[in-house]
Design a protein around this motif. Structure first.
Motif, PDB file in Angstrom:
ATOM      1  N   ALA A   1       0.943  -1.299   0.294  1.00 26.59           N
ATOM      2  CA  ALA A   1       0.257  -0.059  -0.098  1.00 26.59           C
ATOM      3  C   ALA A   1       0.854   1.185  -0.112  1.00 26.59           C
ATOM      4  CB  ALA A   1      -0.877  -0.010   1.207  1.00 26.59           C
ATOM      5  N   THR A   2       2.036   1.078   0.708  1.00 26.43           N
ATOM      6  CA  THR A   2       2.833   2.381   0.624  1.00 26.43           C
ATOM      7  C   THR A   2       3.625   2.323  -0.729  1.00 26.43           C
ATOM      8  OG1 THR A   2       3.287   1.988   2.969  1.00 26.43           O
ATOM      9  CG2 THR A   2       4.677   3.578   2.115  1.00 26.43           C
ATOM     10  N   PHE A   3       4.139   1.421  -1.159  1.00 26.53           N
ATOM     11  CA  PHE A   3       4.693   1.583  -2.628  1.00 26.53           C
ATOM     12  C   PHE A   3       3.676   2.289  -3.627  1.00 26.53           C
ATOM     13  CE2 PHE A   3       8.277  -1.322  -1.687  1.00 26.53           C
ATOM     14  CZ  PHE A   3       9.062  -0.619  -2.362  1.00 26.53           C
ATOM     15  N   GLU A   4       2.426   1.779  -3.385  1.00 33.84           N
ATOM     16  CA  GLU A   4       1.242   2.419  -4.348  1.00 33.84           C
ATOM     17  C   GLU A   4       0.854   3.668  -3.938  1.00 33.84           C
ATOM     18  OE1 GLU A   4      -0.772  -2.100  -5.461  1.00 33.84           O
ATOM     19  OE2 GLU A   4      -2.050  -0.560  -4.172  1.00 33.84           O
ATOM     20  N   ARG A   5       0.720   4.073  -2.954  1.00 32.20           N
ATOM     21  CA  ARG A   5       0.386   5.357  -2.373  1.00 32.20           C
ATOM     22  C   ARG A   5       1.368   6.479  -2.984  1.00 32.20           C
ATOM     23  NH1 ARG A   5      -1.888   8.028   2.167  1.00 32.20           N
ATOM     24  NH2 ARG A   5      -0.851   9.876   2.745  1.00 32.20           N
ATOM     25  N   HIS A   6       2.844   5.984  -2.976  1.00 33.67           N
ATOM     26  CA  HIS A   6       3.948   6.989  -3.356  1.00 33.67           C
ATOM     27  C   HIS A   6       4.181   7.163  -4.709  1.00 33.67           C
ATOM     28  CE1 HIS A   6       6.178   6.152   0.705  1.00 33.67           C
ATOM     29  NE2 HIS A   6       5.066   6.836   0.860  1.00 33.67           N
ATOM     30  N   TRP A   7       3.747   5.984  -5.377  1.00 32.65           N
ATOM     31  CA  TRP A   7       3.755   6.159  -6.837  1.00 32.65           C
ATOM     32  C   TRP A   7       2.747   6.946  -7.224  1.00 32.65           C
ATOM     33  CZ3 TRP A   7       0.998   5.100 -11.110  1.00 32.65           C
ATOM     34  CH2 TRP A   7       1.440   5.168 -12.269  1.00 32.65           C
ATOM     35  N   HIS A   8       1.286   6.817  -6.748  1.00 38.93           N
ATOM     36  CA  HIS A   8       0.226   7.528  -7.327  1.00 38.93           C
ATOM     37  C   HIS A   8       0.587   8.817  -6.827  1.00 38.93           C
ATOM     38  CE1 HIS A   8      -2.305   4.521  -8.743  1.00 38.93           C
ATOM     39  NE2 HIS A   8      -2.338   3.753  -7.571  1.00 38.93           N
ATOM     40  N   ALA A   9       1.254   9.427  -5.616  1.00 37.72           N
ATOM     41  CA  ALA A   9       1.486  10.741  -5.429  1.00 37.72           C
ATOM     42  C   ALA A   9       2.228  11.508  -6.431  1.00 37.72           C
ATOM     43  CB  ALA A   9       2.241  10.836  -4.203  1.00 37.72           C
ATOM     44  N   PHE A  10       3.253  10.679  -7.177  1.00 39.89           N
ATOM     45  CA  PHE A  10       3.873  11.432  -8.306  1.00 39.89           C
ATOM     46  C   PHE A  10       3.106  11.343  -9.620  1.00 39.89           C
ATOM     47  CE2 PHE A  10       8.232  10.960  -6.536  1.00 39.89           C
ATOM     48  CZ  PHE A  10       8.770  12.214  -7.239  1.00 39.89           C
ATOM     49  N   ASP A  11       2.457  10.145  -9.650  1.00 34.72           N
ATOM     50  CA  ASP A  11       1.301  10.175 -10.987  1.00 34.72           C
ATOM     51  C   ASP A  11       0.472  11.333 -11.057  1.00 34.72           C
ATOM     52  OD1 ASP A  11       1.264   8.794 -13.362  1.00 34.72           O
ATOM     53  OD2 ASP A  11      -0.852   8.265 -12.662  1.00 34.72           O
TER      54      ASP A  11
END
Ligand code: LLP
Length: 417
Positions: free
Chosen positions: A36-46
């Motif tokens: 969930a953290t990986f996904e959260r951080h990736w989405h934050a950029f995207d």
């Protein structure tokens, strides 16, 4: 924000799993990641870039575990690679080669060939000799290689000298005042197609100013190139956005993107490429370790833990600070400890002067260990590298087994009798 938190039972959990359980099931030292953290951080950029054309190319070097790459590939991530090894990992993880950019100063002809065969998005080229080699390899394959030139904007990133890359003295990129000549040269080579311009000024940047300064320099160059009939389609701003290890307050991806977009002005058509590694991975992982012994001397208290510099080298190599917290906090009077590993080097420590209440057998979590952690681990002192687990809600997936003793010398031979 991440998903490693103390829960109602007073213990540290990863998403919906207590870390004590993971230590019990998989042993220590153990790298634990949170999907969930990986996904959260990736989405934050995207999301930060909104609907401006862009591509988030996760820097594989930060954490190249197949499980991690797979999580990001499923989001549609691009990837920034620096070797054929990283390329093959991206492919094995289900990544899309057409979203891959290939960085690095020393690409071999074989690496170039493979990358051309699978059809990567762009080669980030760093020298004239590399342009020549790529032109030759592409010619042999009868294709045109998409290229960007990595320009060294000569700005000070204000970060640790080992991870600062945008100054004149660094080995990286093409000097700013050479850029025009290099682009002209690249454009003259028949098997290359100029697509973009890139830079990467350093890592763990905690201010926006150096990013903005280098972007402005590159935008000015893009204008000059347009005047020469060389059209730049994408601007790759590299990685480097910092994270919070202790009390740093780096800009959020949204602030960073907003500041960049504001500079684009008449360059609205430019596709923006980001190569974040640390900002996505660092706080998506912890290194779980166990206290083996407490050792008190007249001057110092040592906690000897079962993870060492071979497992996580950042503290020893860069004097980097990473938080170390108890998995099950205990009551008592805190004492000041140096947390040292079992490796036979004085520099083998993960933390110094940490105030903790400890007993032998306690579990500790070294935070922010998801980036430049396992990937920089070694077998020094013939230690097996740790296992890696990806937590997804209340599920734990073993994404890399702990190395076995036999595997340590699997590729080695005794001499013939
Ligand atoms: N792009 C290029 C061309 C790079 O050289 C790097 C990192 C990145 C992207 C990703 O940068 P990030 O977003 O992670 O800052 N081992 C060091 C960090 C070395 C970074 C090398 N280049 C550490 O543990 O701090």
């Amino acid at each position: 924000m991440d998903y490693f938190n103390y829960q109602e039972d007073g213990q540290l959990w990863a998403e919906s799993l207590p870390l004590t359980q993971l230590a019990h099931d998989h042993g220590t030292p153990l790298y634990v990641y949170s999907r969930a953290t990986f996904e959260r951080h990736w989405h934050a950029f995207d999301r930060a870039v909104g609907d401006h054309p862009h591509l988030v190319c996760y820097a594989v070097k930060a954490n190249s575990n197949i499980g991690v790459l797979n999580v990001l590939a499923r989001l549609g991530s691009g990837f920034d690679i620096v070797s054929q090894g990283e390329l093959e990992r991206v492919l094995a993880a289900g990544g899309d080669p057409t979203k891959v950019v290939f960085s690095g100063v020393g690409k071999t002809a074989a690496e170039m060939r493979r990358a051309l065969e699978v059809g990567i998005k762009c080669f980030n080229v760093e020298s004239h000799s590399e342009l020549d080699r790529l032109n030759q390899v592409a010619g042999e394959l009868g294709v045109q290689a998409p290229i960007s030139l990595r320009i060294n904007p000569d700005v000070d990133a204000n970060t640790h000298p080992y991870i600062s890359t945008g100054l004149k003295d660094n080995k990286f990129g093409i000097a700013f005042d050479q850029a025009l000549t290099s682009f002209r040269y690249a454009a003259s080579l028949p098997h290359l197609k100029v697509e973009g311009i890139d830079c990467h000024i350093g890592s763990q940047l905690t201010e926006l100013a150096p990013f903005i300064e280098s972007t402005d320099r590159l935008l000015a160059l893009i204008d000059t190139l347009a005047g020469e009939g060389i059209t730049i389609r994408h601007l790759d701003v590299g990685g480097g956005l910092g994270v919070t290890y202790s009390d740093e307050t780096p800009p959020q991806p949204s602030e960073y993107a907003k500041a960049l977009l504001a500079r684009l002005d008449n360059h609205r058509h430019l596709e923006l490429i980001f190569e974040p590694g640390r900002a996505i991975a660092a706080n998506a992982g912890v290194l779980l370790t166990k206290v083996e012994f407490l050792k008190h001397s007249e001057h110092k208290n040592f906690a000897i833990i079962d993870a060492g510099m071979n497992d996580l080298i950042r503290p020893s190599l860069y004097q980097a600070y990473q938080e170390i917290i108890p998995v099950v906090p205990r009551d008592g009077e805190p004492q000041t400890y140096d947390l040292v590993g079992p490796v036979c080097e004085t520099g083998d420590y993960l933390g110094k002067n940490r105030s903790l209440v400890l007993a032998a057998g306690d579990l500790l979590a070294v935070r922010s260990a998801g980036a430049y952690g396992f990937v920089m681990a070694s077998n020094y002192n013939s230690r097996c590298r740790p296992a890696e687990v990806m937590v997804d809600g209340d599920q734990a997936h073993l994404v890399r087994e702990r190395e076995s003793l036999a595997s340590l010398w699997q590729l080695e031979q005794r001499l013939p009798e």
